[in-house]
Design a protein around this motif. Structure first.
Motif, PDB file in Angstrom:
ATOM      1  N   ARG A  56       0.846  -1.196   0.000  1.00 15.89           N
ATOM      2  CA  ARG A  56       0.000   0.000   0.000  1.00 15.89           C
ATOM      3  C   ARG A  56       0.879   1.243   0.000  1.00 15.89           C
ATOM      4  N   ALA A  57       0.551   2.203  -0.893  1.00 18.21           N
ATOM      5  CA  ALA A  57       1.327   3.437  -0.976  1.00 18.21           C
ATOM      6  C   ALA A  57       0.385   4.635  -1.013  1.00 18.21           C
ATOM      7  N   ALA A  58       0.796   5.728  -0.345  1.00 19.28           N
ATOM      8  CA  ALA A  58      -0.007   6.954  -0.364  1.00 19.28           C
ATOM      9  C   ALA A  58      -0.053   7.516  -1.781  1.00 19.28           C
ATOM     10  N   ALA A  59      -1.229   7.982  -2.195  1.00 22.61           N
ATOM     11  CA  ALA A  59      -1.391   8.517  -3.557  1.00 22.61           C
ATOM     12  C   ALA A  59      -2.508   9.541  -3.580  1.00 22.61           C
ATOM     13  N   GLN A  60      -2.451  10.439  -4.548  1.00 22.30           N
ATOM     14  CA  GLN A  60      -3.558  11.366  -4.796  1.00 22.30           C
ATOM     15  C   GLN A  60      -4.483  10.683  -5.805  1.00 22.30           C
ATOM     16  N   VAL A  61      -5.653  10.270  -5.349  1.00 22.99           N
ATOM     17  CA  VAL A  61      -6.578   9.531  -6.215  1.00 22.99           C
ATOM     18  C   VAL A  61      -7.623  10.495  -6.778  1.00 22.99           C
ATOM     19  N   GLU A  62      -7.487  10.783  -8.080  1.00 20.48           N
ATOM     20  CA  GLU A  62      -8.479  11.650  -8.745  1.00 20.48           C
ATOM     21  C   GLU A  62      -9.697  10.846  -9.181  1.00 20.48           C
ATOM     22  N   ARG A  63      -9.427   9.608  -9.585  1.00 21.13           N
ATOM     23  CA  ARG A  63     -10.541   8.752 -10.009  1.00 21.13           C
ATOM     24  C   ARG A  63     -10.236   7.330  -9.544  1.00 21.13           C
ATOM     25  N   ALA A  64     -11.071   6.793  -8.687  1.00 22.60           N
ATOM     26  CA  ALA A  64     -10.842   5.440  -8.167  1.00 22.60           C
ATOM     27  C   ALA A  64     -11.021   4.423  -9.293  1.00 22.60           C
ATOM     28  N   GLY A  65     -10.412   3.262  -9.103  1.00 27.81           N
ATOM     29  CA  GLY A  65     -10.540   2.202 -10.109  1.00 27.81           C
ATOM     30  C   GLY A  65      -9.451   1.172  -9.932  1.00 27.81           C
ATOM     31  N   ALA A  66      -9.378   0.242 -10.866  1.00 29.09           N
ATOM     32  CA  ALA A  66      -8.383  -0.824 -10.784  1.00 29.09           C
ATOM     33  C   ALA A  66      -8.048  -1.327 -12.181  1.00 29.09           C
ATOM     34  N   THR A  67      -6.803  -1.780 -12.335  1.00 28.02           N
ATOM     35  CA  THR A  67      -6.371  -2.371 -13.604  1.00 28.02           C
ATOM     36  C   THR A  67      -5.155  -3.244 -13.342  1.00 28.02           C
ATOM     37  N   THR A  68      -4.718  -4.002 -14.328  1.00 30.51           N
ATOM     38  CA  THR A  68      -3.490  -4.789 -14.205  1.00 30.51           C
ATOM     39  C   THR A  68      -2.572  -4.468 -15.376  1.00 30.51           C
ATOM     40  N   VAL A  69      -1.269  -4.425 -15.077  1.00 32.20           N
ATOM     41  CA  VAL A  69      -0.280  -4.084 -16.104  1.00 32.20           C
ATOM     42  C   VAL A  69       0.994  -4.873 -15.809  1.00 32.20           C
ATOM     43  N   SER A  70       1.836  -5.077 -16.818  1.00 28.64           N
ATOM     44  CA  SER A  70       3.075  -5.848 -16.641  1.00 28.64           C
ATOM     45  C   SER A  70       3.912  -5.281 -15.498  1.00 28.64           C
TER      46      SER A  70
END
Length: 372
Positions: A56-70
């Motif tokens: 888990r890392a702190a982040a500025q989330v403008e739009r929540a969501g999820a995806t997967t990438v290499s």
């Protein structure tokens, strides 16, 4: 999904993820890291179906969501970005792409649906306790060198973590062996660990766990069941299957009556072994130890390449003894000694030798001799 995250935090999270994924996969999704953003943080999840890590890392989330990438590609990109950069990750589900932007750098990576990503099931953990990172680091660091790499004896391909009876009561104990050498390391039993089932923590998990144990002041939450083990810090959770097998009765191979006692400066001994082993053949790397009154002679005789001999002043008062060992095993055991002196206890040239740090019995090592 659209988030902004500091490069250092992203590099740590993706670095942990990419070391878990396997380089060669028949299932494409297993090469990816699952990024889930909500609230004021992002979670990075990776798995090889046996180990799962969530960072888990702190982040500025403008739009929540999820995806997967290499995981590997993303790690390489982030690694090459300048220190202190603010990285923006934007997911376009319709196009199946993730945009990575930092300053004037812009990357577009292929994604796979998050619904295809396997999430490891959480069992009911029968034992939950907390232990300082420094304690767990000592337990695993001092035992892992003896893990077997022989796949046929799969039950030796890890560190056996269990509750055992020590000299002054119950202890948390880690044991590893490959049949040629054995390491047994004890620590005070943490509260709540009394009912912990004994589990064999796989070699790869031990390597990944090491990254969680850098901060001495950190408390690590440990959860254990018959099939899984979990180590957690406030930001990282590492869950792993345990090896399904029975660890052998190691107590039978730890010598109890070795009476010939050698005490030697551990660092000086390791350097001397390393020097004389230079001329030995790689196949066996056998080193002979000849012990006499307060004198140790280390020697190697390799007909193809030459011979070497070095004498050390030691504390030894028993009858003369000649015994041979694999140089690599001697060096690995000597490198575990944190104190100045190593103590070797011998019986005869054909029996296992016991080694410990001074009079400290919380870490003991056994090594089998070789014919020389």
């Amino acid at each position: 999904m659209k988030i902004s995250i500091e490069r250092g935090a992203l590099l740590r999270a993706v670095g942990q993820a990419q070391s878990v994924v396997e380089r060669r996969n028949t299932i494409p999704i297993l090469a990816n890291v699952l990024i889930e953003a909500e609230g004021d943080s992002a979670r990075f999840r990776a798995t090889d179906l046996d180990i799962e890590v969530v960072d888990r890392a702190a982040a500025q989330v403008e739009r929540a969501g999820a995806t997967t990438v290499s995981a590997i590609t993303l790690h390489e990109i982030v690694r090459k970005l300048p220190d202190g950069a603010l990285v923006q990750l934007t997911d376009d589900n319709a196009a199946g792409r993730l945009t990575v932007q930092a300053g004037r750098s812009n990357f577009s990576l292929a994604t796979l649906p998050r619904d295809d990503f396997p999430v490891m099931a959480s069992p009911d953990y029968t034992s939950n306790f907390a232990a300082p990172a420094s304690v767990l680091r000592r337990l695993f660091d001092k035992s892992k060198f003896a893990i077997s790499t022989e796949e046929t004896r799969y039950y030796l391909n890890g560190v056996y973590m269990h509750v055992a009876q020590g000299e002054e009561g119950q202890v948390l104990r880690c044991v590893a062996t490959d049949g040629h050498r054995l390491a047994r390391v004890d620590a005070a039993l943490p509260g709540g660990a009394e009912t912990m089932p004994g589990v064999i923590v796989p070699r790869k998990t031990v390597g990944e766990l090491r990254k969680l144990l850098e901060d001495d002041d950190m408390e690590i939450a440990v959860s254990v069941s018959e099939t899984k083990v979990r180590f957690a810090t406030p930001d990282i959770t590492l869950t792993s299957k345990v090896i399904d097998g029975t660890f052998p009765d190691y107590t039978r191979v730890i010598p109890q009556d070795n009476a010939r006692r050698l005490e030697v400066d551990a660092a000086e001994f390791a350097r001397a072994v390393d020097r004389v082993a230079t001329v030995s053949s790689e196949r066996s790397r056998a080193v002979k130890m000849a012990l006499d009154e307060d004198r140790l002679v280390l020697s190697v005789n390799a007909p193809d390449s030459g011979a070497a001999e070095e004498e050390l002043a030691v504390a030894y008062g028993d009858e003369r003894l000649e015994i041979g060992f694999n140089a690599k095993y001697l060096l690995e055991i000597a490198s575990q000694v944190d104190r100045e002196n190593a103590v070797f206890l011998f019986n005869n040239s054909g029996d296992p030798t016991l080694m410990r740090e001074g009079n400290d019995t919380s870490a003991v090592y056994v090594v089998m001799p070789m014919r020389v």
